[in-house]
Design a protein around this motif. Structure first.
Motif, short mmCIF file in Angstrom:
data_model
loop_
_atom_site.label_atom_id
_atom_site.label_comp_id
_atom_site.label_asym_id
_atom_site.label_seq_id
_atom_site.Cartn_x
_atom_site.Cartn_y
_atom_site.Cartn_z
N PRO A 14 -4.64 10.32 0.67
CA PRO A 14 -5.91 9.83 1.18
C PRO A 14 -6.09 10.20 2.65
O PRO A 14 -5.12 10.50 3.35
CB PRO A 14 -5.79 8.32 1.01
N ALA A 15 -7.33 10.14 3.12
CA ALA A 15 -7.59 10.41 4.53
C ALA A 15 -7.12 9.24 5.38
O ALA A 15 -6.71 9.43 6.53
CB ALA A 15 -9.08 10.67 4.75
N LEU A 16 -7.15 8.03 4.82
CA LEU A 16 -6.76 6.84 5.58
C LEU A 16 -6.38 5.70 4.65
O LEU A 16 -6.71 5.71 3.46
CB LEU A 16 -7.86 6.42 6.54
N LEU A 17 -5.70 4.72 5.23
CA LEU A 17 -5.24 3.54 4.50
C LEU A 17 -5.88 2.29 5.08
O LEU A 17 -6.18 2.23 6.28
CB LEU A 17 -3.71 3.41 4.59
N VAL A 18 -6.05 1.28 4.23
CA VAL A 18 -6.55 -0.03 4.67
C VAL A 18 -5.59 -1.09 4.17
O VAL A 18 -5.42 -1.27 2.96
CB VAL A 18 -7.97 -0.32 4.13
N GLY A 54 -4.61 -7.93 4.52
CA GLY A 54 -3.87 -9.16 4.73
C GLY A 54 -2.61 -9.02 5.55
O GLY A 54 -2.07 -7.93 5.74
N SER A 55 -2.13 -10.17 6.03
CA SER A 55 -0.98 -10.20 6.93
C SER A 55 0.30 -9.70 6.27
O SER A 55 1.05 -8.94 6.88
CB SER A 55 -0.77 -11.63 7.43
N THR A 56 0.55 -10.12 5.03
CA THR A 56 1.79 -9.72 4.38
C THR A 56 1.84 -8.22 4.15
O THR A 56 2.87 -7.58 4.38
CB THR A 56 1.96 -10.47 3.04
N ALA A 57 0.73 -7.64 3.70
CA ALA A 57 0.69 -6.19 3.51
C ALA A 57 0.90 -5.47 4.83
O ALA A 57 1.63 -4.48 4.91
CB ALA A 57 -0.64 -5.78 2.89
N ALA A 58 0.28 -5.98 5.90
CA ALA A 58 0.44 -5.36 7.21
C ALA A 58 1.89 -5.45 7.70
O ALA A 58 2.43 -4.50 8.26
CB ALA A 58 -0.50 -6.02 8.22
N GLN A 59 2.53 -6.62 7.47
CA GLN A 59 3.94 -6.76 7.84
C GLN A 59 4.80 -5.79 7.06
O GLN A 59 5.73 -5.18 7.60
CB GLN A 59 4.40 -8.20 7.57
N GLY A 60 4.50 -5.63 5.78
CA GLY A 60 5.30 -4.72 4.96
C GLY A 60 5.17 -3.27 5.41
O GLY A 60 6.15 -2.51 5.35
N LEU A 61 3.99 -2.89 5.86
CA LEU A 61 3.77 -1.50 6.28
C LEU A 61 4.23 -1.24 7.71
O LEU A 61 4.81 -0.19 8.00
CB LEU A 61 2.29 -1.14 6.14
N LEU A 62 3.97 -2.19 8.59
CA LEU A 62 4.26 -1.99 10.01
C LEU A 62 5.62 -2.52 10.44
O LEU A 62 6.13 -2.16 11.48
CB LEU A 62 3.16 -2.64 10.87
N GLY A 63 6.20 -3.39 9.60
CA GLY A 63 7.50 -3.97 9.93
C GLY A 63 7.38 -5.45 10.24
O GLY A 63 6.46 -5.87 10.97
N PHE A 64 8.30 -6.24 9.68
CA PHE A 64 8.29 -7.68 9.94
C PHE A 64 8.57 -7.94 11.41
O PHE A 64 9.42 -7.31 12.03
CB PHE A 64 9.35 -8.36 9.07
N LEU A 86 -4.09 3.96 9.65
CA LEU A 86 -4.04 2.68 8.93
C LEU A 86 -4.91 1.66 9.65
O LEU A 86 -4.71 1.38 10.83
CB LEU A 86 -2.60 2.17 8.87
N MET A 87 -5.90 1.13 8.91
CA MET A 87 -6.72 0.03 9.43
C MET A 87 -6.23 -1.27 8.81
O MET A 87 -6.06 -1.36 7.59
CB MET A 87 -8.19 0.25 9.07
N VAL A 88 -6.01 -2.28 9.65
CA VAL A 88 -5.56 -3.59 9.18
C VAL A 88 -6.74 -4.55 9.20
O VAL A 88 -7.44 -4.66 10.21
CB VAL A 88 -4.42 -4.12 10.07
N ARG A 117 -7.79 -2.55 14.43
CA ARG A 117 -7.24 -1.48 15.28
C ARG A 117 -6.53 -0.46 14.40
O ARG A 117 -5.89 -0.80 13.42
CB ARG A 117 -6.24 -2.06 16.29
N TRP A 118 -6.64 0.77 14.78
CA TRP A 118 -6.00 1.83 14.00
C TRP A 118 -4.51 1.89 14.31
O TRP A 118 -4.09 1.90 15.46
CB TRP A 118 -6.65 3.18 14.29
N ARG A 119 -3.73 1.93 13.25
CA ARG A 119 -2.29 2.12 13.33
C ARG A 119 -1.94 3.35 12.49
O ARG A 119 -2.82 4.14 12.14
CB ARG A 119 -1.55 0.88 12.81
N GLU A 120 -0.68 3.47 12.11
CA GLU A 120 -0.29 4.62 11.29
C GLU A 120 0.82 4.22 10.33
O GLU A 120 1.72 3.44 10.68
CB GLU A 120 0.17 5.78 12.17
N PHE A 121 0.75 4.73 9.12
CA PHE A 121 1.82 4.55 8.14
C PHE A 121 1.88 5.81 7.29
O PHE A 121 0.85 6.32 6.82
CB PHE A 121 1.57 3.33 7.24
#
Length: 303
Positions: A217-221, A224-234, A255-257, A246-250
């Protein structure tokens, strides 16, 4: 015993973060907890921040304590290391079909799925520009074997429609491939959900990465908090408000949270809806999806 109480406190904090306000337990369990607390010399003031634990009402069958170790499966079995994912050469559909077979036959995934329920993989357009990522299947999802088909999923479909897209235009997945278990009497249906542990999500992440590799995909969304923690790190953030919008990256993808659709189900204000919508407007802009003046004005407070 102190370790068990700390694990219980940590689990209650995770439930509170997910929006759970109370946990019903049987009178016997409450009495047992009180005996343990009374016998502990050390106190834990921080436990006051956890959701209130109240005895189950007499009109409702006693419910078990929701307490699971954060570093072991609910069944008490050690979690295996994350699996290596090796896909055959070929087109996207060939590789996705192979991935589906891998996850359906994964011994760990199968061991965590209750009898009669299904392992869940993502669903949608393999050529999608946008991929939505949630945390874990719920009761409806483990029956159908598809993510986001319950009330929150129906709302997500409407949100996608407001973007000028259809559900079949995007790809929707979860970090987890099974519904996180909660203590349930034999033969009974699980009531309620819990956030997956860090270890559980770490096990399933290779399957999500494989889906991202296939769909490209061109980007990810992240929803929720748990999904964001799983992708970005606890431990990356304390509250979702710190990083949403804010744009992040995974996995090399923007990655938009944003908030999970269930947040809107609990908060039906235009202000809450507007917060998520502003995040989706940024997604639309990044994906080069045309935005009308009407769309830009969705959920704005008007005097």
């Amino acid at each position: 015993m102190r370790t068990a109480l700390i694990a219980l406190t940590d689990e209650l904090r995770r439930l509170k973060t997910a929006g759970v306000k109370s946990v019903a337990v049987s009178d016997e369990s409450v009495a047992a907890l009180r005996r343990v607390v009374a016998g502990c010399k050390a106190s834990r003031p921080a436990a006051a921040a956890a959701p209130v634990v109240t005895p189950a009402k007499s009109s409702v069958p006693p419910a078990p304590v929701v307490a699971l170790k954060p570093v072991a499966s609910p069944a008490g079995k050690p979690m295996s290391p994350p699996p290596p994912i090796v896909l055959p050469p070929g087109g996207k559909q060939v590789r996705w079909d192979a991935l589906l077979e891998l996850v359906r036959n994964d011994p760990t995934c199968r061991a965590h799925v209750r009898p009669g329920k299904l392992v869940v993989l993502g669903v949608g357009n393999l050529e999608a520009k946008i991929m939505f990522v949630g945390e874990a299947p719920g009761a409806d999802e483990e029956v159908k074997g598809e993510p986001f088909v319950g009330p929150a999923g129906q709302l997500l479909t409407r949100m996608i429609g407001a973007m000028g897209l259809k559900r079949e235009d995007v790809y929707i997945g979860n970090i987890m491939n099974w519904r996180p278990e909660m203590p349930t009497p034999p033969g009974a249906q699980q009531i309620g959900n819990r956030p997956p542990t860090e270890e559980e999500m770490r096990y399933c992440l290779p399957y999500l990465r494989a889906q991202i590799e296939i769909v490209a995909p061109a980007l990810l969304v992240a929803l929720g908090s748990t999904a964001a923690q799983g992708l970005l790190g606890f431990g990356t953030f304390k509250a979702l408000g710190e990083i949403r919008g804010r744009w992040r990256e995974f996995a090399g993808k923007p990655l938009m949270v944003t908030y999970h659709p269930s947040y809107i189900l609990r908060n039906q204000s235009n202000r809450s809806k507007r917060m998520i919508w502003e995040d989706l407007l940024k997604v639309m802009e990044r994906a080069a999806i045309p935005i009308s003046d009407k769309q830009r004005g969705f959920f704005l407070e008007r005097g």
